[in-house]
Design a protein around this motif. Structure first.
Motif, PDB file in Angstrom:
ATOM      1  N   HIS A  79       0.836  -1.200   0.000  1.00  0.00           N
ATOM      2  CA  HIS A  79       0.000   0.000   0.000  1.00  0.00           C
ATOM      3  C   HIS A  79       0.871   1.251   0.000  1.00  0.00           C
ATOM      4  N   TRP A  80       1.991   1.205   0.742  1.00  0.00           N
ATOM      5  CA  TRP A  80       2.924   2.340   0.730  1.00  0.00           C
ATOM      6  C   TRP A  80       3.462   2.554  -0.683  1.00  0.00           C
ATOM      7  N   ALA A  81       3.863   1.465  -1.335  1.00  0.00           N
ATOM      8  CA  ALA A  81       4.464   1.599  -2.663  1.00  0.00           C
ATOM      9  C   ALA A  81       3.477   2.132  -3.687  1.00  0.00           C
ATOM     10  N   GLN A  83       1.295   4.451  -3.266  1.00  0.00           N
ATOM     11  CA  GLN A  83       1.004   5.881  -3.088  1.00  0.00           C
ATOM     12  C   GLN A  83       2.132   6.711  -3.697  1.00  0.00           C
ATOM     13  N   GLY A  88       0.646  11.514  -2.662  1.00  0.00           N
ATOM     14  CA  GLY A  88       0.672  10.331  -1.790  1.00  0.00           C
ATOM     15  C   GLY A  88       1.647  10.438  -0.641  1.00  0.00           C
ATOM     16  N   ARG A  92       1.746   7.964   2.488  1.00  0.00           N
ATOM     17  CA  ARG A  92       2.931   7.130   2.703  1.00  0.00           C
ATOM     18  C   ARG A  92       3.447   7.293   4.134  1.00  0.00           C
ATOM     19  N   SER A  93       3.427   8.503   4.630  1.00  0.00           N
ATOM     20  CA  SER A  93       3.880   8.729   6.014  1.00  0.00           C
ATOM     21  C   SER A  93       2.996   7.978   6.993  1.00  0.00           C
ATOM     22  N   ALA A  96       3.703   4.297   6.677  1.00  0.00           N
ATOM     23  CA  ALA A  96       4.994   3.973   7.288  1.00  0.00           C
ATOM     24  C   ALA A  96       4.858   3.853   8.801  1.00  0.00           C
ATOM     25  N   TRP A 124      12.434   2.809   0.668  1.00  0.00           N
ATOM     26  CA  TRP A 124      12.007   3.009   2.072  1.00  0.00           C
ATOM     27  C   TRP A 124      12.470   1.813   2.894  1.00  0.00           C
TER      28      TRP A 124
END
Length: 708
Positions: A79-81, A83, A88, A92-93, A96, A124
């Motif tokens: 999901h982070w990748a 955004q 985003g 992402r923050s 994380a 990351w």
């Protein structure tokens, strides 16, 4: 001269007959000693096999949980990748932060998480700036993902453990990785979750805590990922042969007797496939101590056979000497002396041997008994009846007549029974009988021995605990489904409450909070049932009133999810009012869970479209409550019906259990003063549990609590 020749010929024939009888006695005694040694060796091998399997199964649970945590982490990292772009950054923050919290809550299982781009450069890392910008393009697991075709190619890859730090990953970790698809298709990078080897090794060491035991988690190719001992020195070493890997292609588990490739010691090894096929688990137990003990028993049995045979030969030789001297008194004294020696030897055995003359109706006449009766029975020698069986100390339910009838019919029979002790408690005895001779009139001579198996029964209690824990593993998927529903409802309610709070609609907020509270109570009830079931009960305590409706509710809470997933319809008719019986709640629930899972297994094998139904009904007759569980699964084969409650009797495949479930159910019901029977109906099987009904005063209290 004629008389002298006749006497010589008589002595020669007598000597020949005596020699033949001596050889026959030696053969019989030696055969008995070998049978005892073989039995002890089989017990040692079976115990080692069960222990190795238990270690491998428990290690499999650790591995499955570790993979599950890794998949959850990879999903969140994905999901982070996804955004990308300036919009985003905030998401992402937040993601994380959730990733770091998930890592902290993993109990040390996850060492590091990293996300790379298509070129292998780390974008990351859970370690902060450490490792960001480094490249993993040279790692074989990155190259394998990059070489996969299609946007959704591949899956979770479990790679060889790292003994030293490489790129963004620390030392002593297991890299698990998954491919990130690019927005327009193709390869967009990977997500790496590094599992902490030290944490997993510590958990495995807790499983294989006895000397000579080993637990390990391996790659599907057989290479060491984690081991309960010496992980660092053995990391990456192949411990499973290609022949064993080939056997695992046909079945999810295998057990073999082999030599430890590291120590050369003979071991029993159990290998299991972790669901998903990404890992294997291994349990190993040294056979040396168990086989050495069996060898010692075999040696002493042989010595006892030789000593007994020597005593018999000494008695025969003394008889011939007495005959030659025509000294009847000396002959009698020698015979008594030889008999006393044999009696002394037998009296030192930790068992009681006996000889009975048995009629066709099973009624036995005592002929002979010897052995260490005080040690075996727990009673002083002077308190034991002389020249009679110990039936007056036995549980009234002990069926000795049936034991001897089975011995006449089958040649061998075994009976476990309880013997009252001087302090009022009970000790468990095992009588093993063998047929020596069966005459044309139906009578026979039966020899056997009695041993104290109280310690063995305690081991069976531990097996019941293991069965209960195995049931927890089997019901895990269903419980996950049951817990996911309240969690989903809570998540939706929280979202609605947040939106209502932003609008200032406090009534709506309070309604959602009430909804959340209801779902929390539902999840808490499921967890309470699971905790009580896992903790078990004290079967040796005095029986207490138990509401059968509550016991069935607990069993359905634990097994209902699995039944629903199998498409099984459960119909319950218990009252009103539901019976209240004398027993223990958790053992009754354990029996019900076992029977419900057995019914599910039978029903799953039916062709599609066939009704899959389980009916639970209760009746009360003459102070006995009978709870019947009836399924439509086709019934029990007639060849198995007569032995269905014996240990290791099963109609399932080797991967669906060891055949101990119904035996444990039978023991649990007997321990509560009840019983269990099995029969076939028109469409399936019916198991009926019988327990005494609780007195009115006690039952009213339990019924009131149930209603509240």
């Amino acid at each position: 001269m004629a008389q002298t020749g006749t006497l010589f010929r008589m002595r020669r024939w007598s000597a020949a007959l005596a020699a033949g009888a001596g050889l026959l006695a030696l053969a019989l005694l030696w055969s008995g000693a070998e049978a005892i040694g073989d039995h002890m060796q089989e017990d040692a091998l079976q115990s080692a096999e069960e222990r190795a399997g238990a270690i491998a199964d428990a290690a499999g649970q650790f591995a499955a949980r570790a993979l599950a945590v890794a998949r959850d982490t990879q999903a969140l990292a994905g999901h982070w990748a996804s955004q990308a772009g300036p919009d985003g950054a905030a998401m992402r923050s937040e993601v994380a932060g959730l990733l770091n919290e998930l890592i902290r809550n993993a109990g040390g299982t996850i060492a590091r998480v990293a996300v790379t781009d298509a070129a292998g450069r780390v974008q990351w890392s859970s370690a902060g700036e450490e490792g960001v910008g480094t490249s993993v393009a040279g790692q074989p697991w990155f190259q394998a993902h990059a070489a996969e075709g299609g946007a959704s190619a591949g899956g979770v890859r479990v790679s060889q453990g790292l003994a030293r730090a490489e790129g963004p990953l620390p030392d002593l970790v297991i890299p698990t990785s998954i491919r990130i698809p690019a927005p327009g298709g193709g390869f967009g990078g990977i997500i790496v979750v590094a599992l902490e080897i030290r944490s997993l090794a510590k958990a495995l060491a807790g499983l294989a805590h006895r000397p000579g035991e080993v637990a390990a988690i391996l790659r599907a190719e057989g290479e060491v990922l984690v081991r309960s001992q010496d992980t660092e020195s053995l990391l990456g070493r192949r411990l499973v042969t290609p022949r064993t890997l080939a056997a695992l292609e046909d079945a999810p588990s295998t057990t073999l007797r082999s030599l430890n490739p590291l120590t050369g010691v003979e071991v029993m090894i159990a290998v299991r496939t972790v669901p998903g096929g990404k890992m294997l688990t291994l349990g190993s137990v040294e056979l040396g101590p168990g086989l050495a003990a069996a060898a010692r028993v075999r040696l002493w049995a042989r010595i006892a056979a030789l000593v007994a045979w020597a005593g018999m030969m000494a008695l025969v030789a003394a008889s011939f000497a007495i005959l030659r001297a025509r000294a009847d008194r000396r002959e009698f004294a020698a015979q008594q002396q030889g008999r006393a020696e044999i009696e002394r030897l037998l009296a030192g055995l930790p068992a009681v041997v006996f000889l009975r003359e048995v009629g066709p109706d099973g009624i036995a006449r005592h002929v002979y008994r010897n052995g260490d009766g005080a040690t075996v029975s727990g009673w002083p020698v002077e308190a034991l009846p002389k020249g009679k069986p110990w039936a007056e100390f036995a549980d009234p339910e002990a069926d000795f007549d049936g034991l001897y009838q089975r011995t006449l019919a089958e040649g061998r029979a075994v009976l476990d029974w309880r013997m009252r002790q001087p302090d009022g408690s009970w000790a468990w005895m095992r009588t093993t009988a063998r047929l020596l001779e069966k005459r044309p009139d139906g009578h026979g001579s039966v020899v056997g021995y009695i041993v104290n198996i109280t310690a063995e029964r305690a081991a069976e209690a531990r097996a019941r605990e293991a069965s209960r824990l195995a049931s927890l593993g089997e019901m895990g998927q269903g419980l996950a489904h049951e817990l996911r529903q309240p969690l989903t409802a809570i998540s939706l309610a929280v979202g609605v409450a947040v939106m209502a709070a932003k609008r200032g609609d406090m009534d709506r907020v309070l309604q959602r909070l009430d909804r959340i509270l209801d779902q929390v109570k539902r999840g808490s009830a499921i967890i309470d049932y699971l905790r009580q079931f896992a903790r078990g009960g004290e079967e040796a305590d005095a029986v207490v009133p138990v509401n059968l409706a509550q016991a069935l509710e607990g069993a359905l809470t634990l097994a209902g999810g699995a039944l629903a997933e199998a498409g099984v319809e459960v119909l319950v008719t218990l009252g009103p009012p539901p019976p209240v019986v004398l027993g223990h709640a958790v053992p009754i629930e354990q029996v019900l869970v076992n029977l419900l899972f057995n019914a599910r297994d039978s029903l799953e094998a039916l062709p599609p479209g066939t009704p899959r139904r389980v009916e639970v009904t209760a009746v009360v007759e003459d102070g006995i409550a009978r709870l019947a569980i009836t399924d439509t699964g086709g019934g029990i084969p007639p060849a198995v019906m007569g032995r269905v409650f014996e240990p290791f009797v099963t109609t399932k495949g080797p991967d669906r259990g060891a055949g101990l479930g119904l035996s444990i159910c039978h023991g649990l019901m007997r321990s509560m003063g009840g019983g269990i029977t099995a029969e076939n109906t028109g469409a399936g099987a019916r198991f009926t549990l019988s327990l005494p009904v609780a007195p009115d005063g006690m039952a009213d209290g339990v019924a009131t609590e149930a209603a509240a």
